[in-house]
Design a protein around this motif. Structure first.
Motif, PDB file in Angstrom:
ATOM      1  N   UNK A 111       1.020  -1.186   0.122  1.00 34.12           N
ATOM      2  CA  UNK A 111      -0.039  -0.207   0.005  1.00 34.12           C
ATOM      3  C   UNK A 111       1.029   1.301   0.297  1.00 34.12           C
ATOM      4  N   UNK A 112       1.965   1.596   0.779  1.00 34.44           N
ATOM      5  CA  UNK A 112       2.064   2.357   0.587  1.00 34.44           C
ATOM      6  C   UNK A 112       3.492   2.849  -0.561  1.00 34.44           C
ATOM      7  N   UNK A 113       3.771   1.726  -1.171  1.00 34.97           N
ATOM      8  CA  UNK A 113       4.412   1.843  -2.558  1.00 34.97           C
ATOM      9  C   UNK A 113       3.416   2.099  -3.879  1.00 34.97           C
ATOM     10  N   UNK A 114       2.416   1.722  -3.869  1.00 33.15           N
ATOM     11  CA  UNK A 114       1.166   2.337  -4.727  1.00 33.15           C
ATOM     12  C   UNK A 114       0.880   3.474  -4.087  1.00 33.15           C
ATOM     13  N   UNK A 115       1.139   4.314  -4.763  1.00 29.89           N
ATOM     14  CA  UNK A 115       0.905   5.668  -5.147  1.00 29.89           C
ATOM     15  C   UNK A 115      -0.130   6.443  -5.392  1.00 29.89           C
ATOM     16  N   UNK A 116      -0.669   5.734  -6.495  1.00 29.63           N
ATOM     17  CA  UNK A 116      -1.579   6.024  -7.028  1.00 29.63           C
ATOM     18  C   UNK A 116      -3.116   5.508  -6.572  1.00 29.63           C
ATOM     19  N   UNK A 117      -2.544   4.504  -5.767  1.00 28.17           N
ATOM     20  CA  UNK A 117      -3.979   3.403  -5.558  1.00 28.17           C
ATOM     21  C   UNK A 117      -4.204   2.431  -6.605  1.00 28.17           C
ATOM     22  N   UNK A 118      -3.932   2.290  -7.595  1.00 25.07           N
ATOM     23  CA  UNK A 118      -4.910   1.762  -8.336  1.00 25.07           C
ATOM     24  C   UNK A 118      -4.672   0.048  -7.998  1.00 25.07           C
ATOM     25  N   UNK A 119      -4.096   0.087  -6.920  1.00 25.30           N
ATOM     26  CA  UNK A 119      -3.797  -2.150  -6.315  1.00 25.30           C
ATOM     27  C   UNK A 119      -2.763  -2.521  -7.521  1.00 25.30           C
ATOM     28  N   UNK A 120      -1.887  -1.980  -8.116  1.00 23.29           N
ATOM     29  CA  UNK A 120      -0.863  -2.499  -8.629  1.00 23.29           C
ATOM     30  C   UNK A 120       0.446  -1.790  -8.807  1.00 23.29           C
ATOM     31  N   UNK A 121       1.218  -2.477  -9.309  1.00 24.38           N
ATOM     32  CA  UNK A 121       2.705  -1.633  -8.440  1.00 24.38           C
ATOM     33  C   UNK A 121       4.173  -0.646 -10.102  1.00 24.38           C
ATOM     34  N   UNK A 122       3.769   0.305 -10.446  1.00 25.64           N
ATOM     35  CA  UNK A 122       4.646   0.005 -11.994  1.00 25.64           C
ATOM     36  C   UNK A 122       5.904   0.504 -11.644  1.00 25.64           C
ATOM     37  N   UNK A 123       6.452   0.159 -12.971  1.00 23.02           N
ATOM     38  CA  UNK A 123       8.038   0.833 -12.769  1.00 23.02           C
ATOM     39  C   UNK A 123       8.581   1.727 -11.422  1.00 23.02           C
ATOM     40  N   UNK A 124       8.077   2.990 -11.688  1.00 27.31           N
ATOM     41  CA  UNK A 124       8.314   4.255 -10.886  1.00 27.31           C
ATOM     42  C   UNK A 124       8.072   3.899  -9.449  1.00 27.31           C
ATOM     43  N   UNK A 125       6.943   3.250  -9.362  1.00 29.66           N
ATOM     44  CA  UNK A 125       6.319   3.612  -8.193  1.00 29.66           C
ATOM     45  C   UNK A 125       7.472   2.125  -7.459  1.00 29.66           C
ATOM     46  N   UNK A 126       8.289   1.492  -7.595  1.00 30.32           N
ATOM     47  CA  UNK A 126       8.918   0.344  -6.951  1.00 30.32           C
ATOM     48  C   UNK A 126      10.487   1.113  -7.159  1.00 30.32           C
ATOM     49  N   UNK A 127      10.941   2.485  -8.273  1.00 30.07           N
ATOM     50  CA  UNK A 127      12.061   2.272  -7.939  1.00 30.07           C
ATOM     51  C   UNK A 127      13.064   2.666  -7.082  1.00 30.07           C
ATOM     52  N   UNK A 128      12.345   3.408  -5.710  1.00 29.36           N
ATOM     53  CA  UNK A 128      12.779   3.391  -4.454  1.00 29.36           C
ATOM     54  C   UNK A 128      12.925   2.339  -3.616  1.00 29.36           C
ATOM     55  N   UNK A 129      12.328   1.607  -4.106  1.00 31.83           N
ATOM     56  CA  UNK A 129      12.754  -0.142  -3.359  1.00 31.83           C
ATOM     57  C   UNK A 129      13.231  -0.948  -4.072  1.00 31.83           C
ATOM     58  N   UNK A 130      14.457  -0.925  -4.180  1.00 29.91           N
ATOM     59  CA  UNK A 130      16.235  -1.718  -5.257  1.00 29.91           C
ATOM     60  C   UNK A 130      15.849  -2.735  -5.010  1.00 29.91           C
ATOM     61  N   UNK A 131      15.495  -3.797  -4.065  1.00 30.30           N
ATOM     62  CA  UNK A 131      15.200  -4.951  -4.158  1.00 30.30           C
ATOM     63  C   UNK A 131      14.517  -5.928  -5.138  1.00 30.30           C
ATOM     64  N   UNK A 132      12.761  -4.681  -4.512  1.00 30.45           N
ATOM     65  CA  UNK A 132      11.555  -5.445  -5.971  1.00 30.45           C
ATOM     66  C   UNK A 132      12.040  -4.289  -6.541  1.00 30.45           C
ATOM     67  N   UNK A 133      12.830  -3.525  -7.302  1.00 23.23           N
ATOM     68  CA  UNK A 133      12.694  -2.858  -8.188  1.00 23.23           C
ATOM     69  C   UNK A 133      14.106  -3.754  -9.757  1.00 23.23           C
ATOM     70  N   UNK A 134      14.716  -4.428  -8.945  1.00 22.53           N
ATOM     71  CA  UNK A 134      15.176  -5.216  -9.844  1.00 22.53           C
ATOM     72  C   UNK A 134      15.708  -6.535 -10.012  1.00 22.53           C
ATOM     73  N   UNK A 135      14.046  -6.446  -9.767  1.00 22.10           N
ATOM     74  CA  UNK A 135      13.692  -8.163  -9.597  1.00 22.10           C
ATOM     75  C   UNK A 135      11.904  -7.658 -10.594  1.00 22.10           C
TER      76      UNK A 135
END
Length: 90
Positions: free
Chosen positions: A31-55
């Motif tokens: 929920x904290x990563x889903x900044x637009x609240x659309x129930x999905x995480x885009x590459x932009x939304x996970x950019x700050x989460x290094x491990x998730x972004x790389x995977x």
């Protein structure tokens, strides 16, 4: 009845951990990563989460460009981070 309510309210803060969102040191909740609240995480939304972004591409199993909560939970359940074991003394 009051006792049940107190127990339920005490359990609420632990819900992200039970849902697999408290995975790893410094892990952010879905929920904290889903900044637009659309129930999905885009590459932009996970950019700050290094491990998730790389995977990202591994986690996005349906290849729609967005990580659903279910995809993230499945990935975390099947790819638990195992700390490296120390090398035996040489």
């Amino acid at each position: 009845m009051k006792r049940l309510l107190v127990i339920a309210l005490c359990a609420v803060p632990s819900l992200p951990v039970l849902a697999g969102q408290g995975h790893g040191k410094g892990a952010k909740s879905f929920e904290s990563l889903d900044s637009d609240g659309n129930l999905g995480l885009s590459k932009e939304e996970v950019a700050g989460a290094r491990r998730l972004s790389s995977k990202f591409d591994q986690v996005d199993t349906d290849k729609n460009g967005s990580i659903s909560k279910e995809e993230l939970q499945t990935f975390r359940a099947t790819h638990k981070h195992h700390p490296k074991k120390p090398n035996p003394a040489s």
